[in-house]
Design an enzyme around this catalytic site. Sequence first.
Site, mmCIF file in Angstrom:
data_model
loop_
_atom_site.group_PDB
_atom_site.id
_atom_site.type_symbol
_atom_site.label_atom_id
_atom_site.label_comp_id
_atom_site.label_asym_id
_atom_site.label_seq_id
_atom_site.Cartn_x
_atom_site.Cartn_y
_atom_site.Cartn_z
ATOM 1 N N SER A 739 151.438 13.961 -16.125
ATOM 2 C CA SER A 739 151.514 15.420 -16.288
ATOM 3 C C SER A 739 152.930 15.900 -16.555
ATOM 4 C CB SER A 739 150.978 16.115 -15.025
ATOM 5 O OG SER A 739 151.762 15.772 -13.896
ATOM 6 N N LYS A 782 149.153 23.517 -8.532
ATOM 7 C CA LYS A 782 150.441 23.590 -9.226
ATOM 8 C C LYS A 782 150.876 25.029 -9.458
ATOM 9 C CE LYS A 782 149.837 19.148 -11.592
ATOM 10 N NZ LYS A 782 149.655 18.465 -12.900
#
Length: 850
Positions: A739, A782
């Site tokens: 990511s 996140k």
Amino acid sequence: MTSLTHTKPVAVLPLSGGRVLFPGLVLRMQISVSRDSDSMAIIDNISKQFTQAALVACVPLLQEEGAKGAKEHERGDLNVDPKRLFGFGVAARIVSFKAVNGGKGKAGRSSAASSSNRIVYAVALEGLHRIKIDAVVKSEPFLQVAVSPLETLDAPETPELKALGATLAQCGLELTELLSQLQLPTQVLSQLRKTINEATASQLADLLASMIDLSVEEKLDLLAEREGVAKRVEKCVELVTRQIQVLKISQKIQTNVENKLGKQQREYILRQQLEAIKKELGETDGESGESSTDPEFTALKKRLETLPLPEEAAKSTKRELGRLKRMPANMPEHQIIRTYLEWMSEMPWDVMNGSDSVDVQKAKMQLDADHFGMDGVKKRVLEYLAVGKLKKDLKGPILCLIGPPGVGKTSLGKSVANALGRKFYRISLGGVRDEAEIRGHRRTYVGALPGLIIQAMRKCGVKNPVILLDEIDKLTRDARGDPSAALLEVLDPEQNNTFTDHYLSVPFDLSQVLFIATANEADTISAPLMDRMEVIQIPGYTFAEKVSIAQTHLLPKQISTHGLDAVAVNIPQNTLMRMATEYTRESGVRTLNRHVAAVCRHLAVEYARAIERHALDSFNGTVSPIKLEEILGQPHFVSEVSERGLSPGVVTGLAWTSDGAGGLLFIEAMKMPGKGNLVLTGKLGDVIKESATLAVSWIRANARRLGIVGAGGPGADLLDGIDVHIHFPAGATPKDGPSAGAAIVTALVSLFLDQPVRPHIAMTGEMTLRGQVCPVGGIKEKVLAAHRGGVLRVLLPERNRKDVDEIPSDVRNSMDICFVKTMDEVLGLAFEEGVLGSRGGVKVEFESKL
């Protein structure tokens, strides 16, 4: 008394087999001889000596290798080698002599003797005094020796000998007392005591030497009397003392064994007698005729008979009750069976808890009052209640709450139990590594117990409790088995209605139990176990949620805990917001709760001092943001996003941490003279290293389009003459995952263009070699981490648009969430003026809430 002198030869009667005759004692033995052997000569001589009241010399034989052994007399071997004669013996008088099988010499043989051709004689010899063998006079037809007396019978006793005699007499009496416990006749013991009290020291030594266990060498040593009478008596004292100690030890061992056996036999006899008495009095258990001698057994039996046991459980308890009744109480297995039956009697086989008509709206209010947020869990519980009202035999669901620490997963289980009106029990699975902890130990093991599930059911006492399986992701395994595999049956709604614990060994229905498991991460949970549970993700709290939780739950609890007046204490919302933003960085509220407690402790000190000074009016319970800093010190966390964004080559990424929460991932890039090497640091995994290599390759391929010129000029390779170092701070924390590709590319472009990225911006997403941005996981966590870190713009992959709906509305309204498909779009949004190759013709979709 007839005496012997050295001038008169005497016949020798050899004593074999370790026999030794002492003076003053009588020796009885049998002699078996063949009618045709030379031994008949000595038999005739013994008969003659008996008739004339003459004496014979009883001399022990020395054992030699290959000697005939202990039964030489019985085989008729009376003619022995003179060399085998011991040098000392005893002058003996023949008390009796007769044939015991009817022999009458060479004439008049009996039928038995005729068949065996042997005659058996019984001889009794009385020892008179010790003699010494001086010489062998003749050996045919039998041995005759010259002897001399070894001791003077009328010699006076010395004081030393008298003292030794007294000691020996005392030992003899003690030996007699020990022998009396062997149930010897009373007359024999009385005569023995009388003899001990009246005998001289020499006579007593000979008497006791014949009574105790001695080796052949010890007997011969006492017979020889080489060192005088006193020394012989002293040796006898030692030997008798040794025999007394041996008898004491033997009797102690025998007493212990008899006590154990005697107690069991006595209890058995008494129990049988009591059974008979009860039967005669008619005090039995109804028609079965079983005696009710044990009230506890009777109560246990009645309790088991009244329980609605399943068929298999009823058979098992009936069988064990029969075994328990027939088994003595002192047997170890008796207590094992009783404990098993007590467990069976205390299990909730058909006991339910809670009302069938649960008010769904009331349950919703209860859940809302106990916990803030957690809409997914509350929705699932309300669905279960609603369906349960319509279908009475609904099986309990298996819920698994996965989220970071401190978000209230464990306490939620108790709130669910309260909402359902059921009993609650918590099982901590952290560190459990033995399968038997779940399924129980078999009863063959010492100290065996049921597993944690059955123990929980017994303690709850109902068939449908709420059981919380806490920290299910912390299960471990070793050589003793895999506990997660044992949980497969427990957490399978199609199988747990017949869950069999190893200890109970009968099926138990767990289908009515509402199981709620908690975990921080799903990676460590086995796939089969995860497949059996209904997973509900619980993300971290936003700052607004933390402030609301502090106002409604944490602060009232801490005020009450510290004895403060709720009216006098006031912590405004702006103070709680500063506490949440500058003093915590966790997803949950544990640290926030500790800071609220610290503030309450500070106020408690001021309040107590005001009471002591009788000046309660001077107490100020309002905590302003400035006073908060005085109490907790300088802020523990400051926003690093704006500071790091001012430098070229620095980008803020978003990561998902192992504890289930999100976090900020800072990426720093630097170039230096070198040979075109790529250096990666920060304890990185293989996947993130591949992302960095991919990012460098994409930039090298698109450098001209992006307006990046290397150190070697426009036509040279981008890395000619330089090395690139990419570092991920917090080097002690492992980092990996797909990511960070977009953030690494942005950091390198910022480095090569010497242009910083926008302040307060963060991004996540992986990229392909063609520059496409791929979707990633953990979007909600996140974005919440970015919100806690002060980020104002977040770049997300386009294919993660569906995940934004799970983010709280107040978080979405506080930042720009932009969706990108390619790296050109990422670079166009990351820099204030964009990048040369990504400035024109780029259409970016985003949600602006600022």
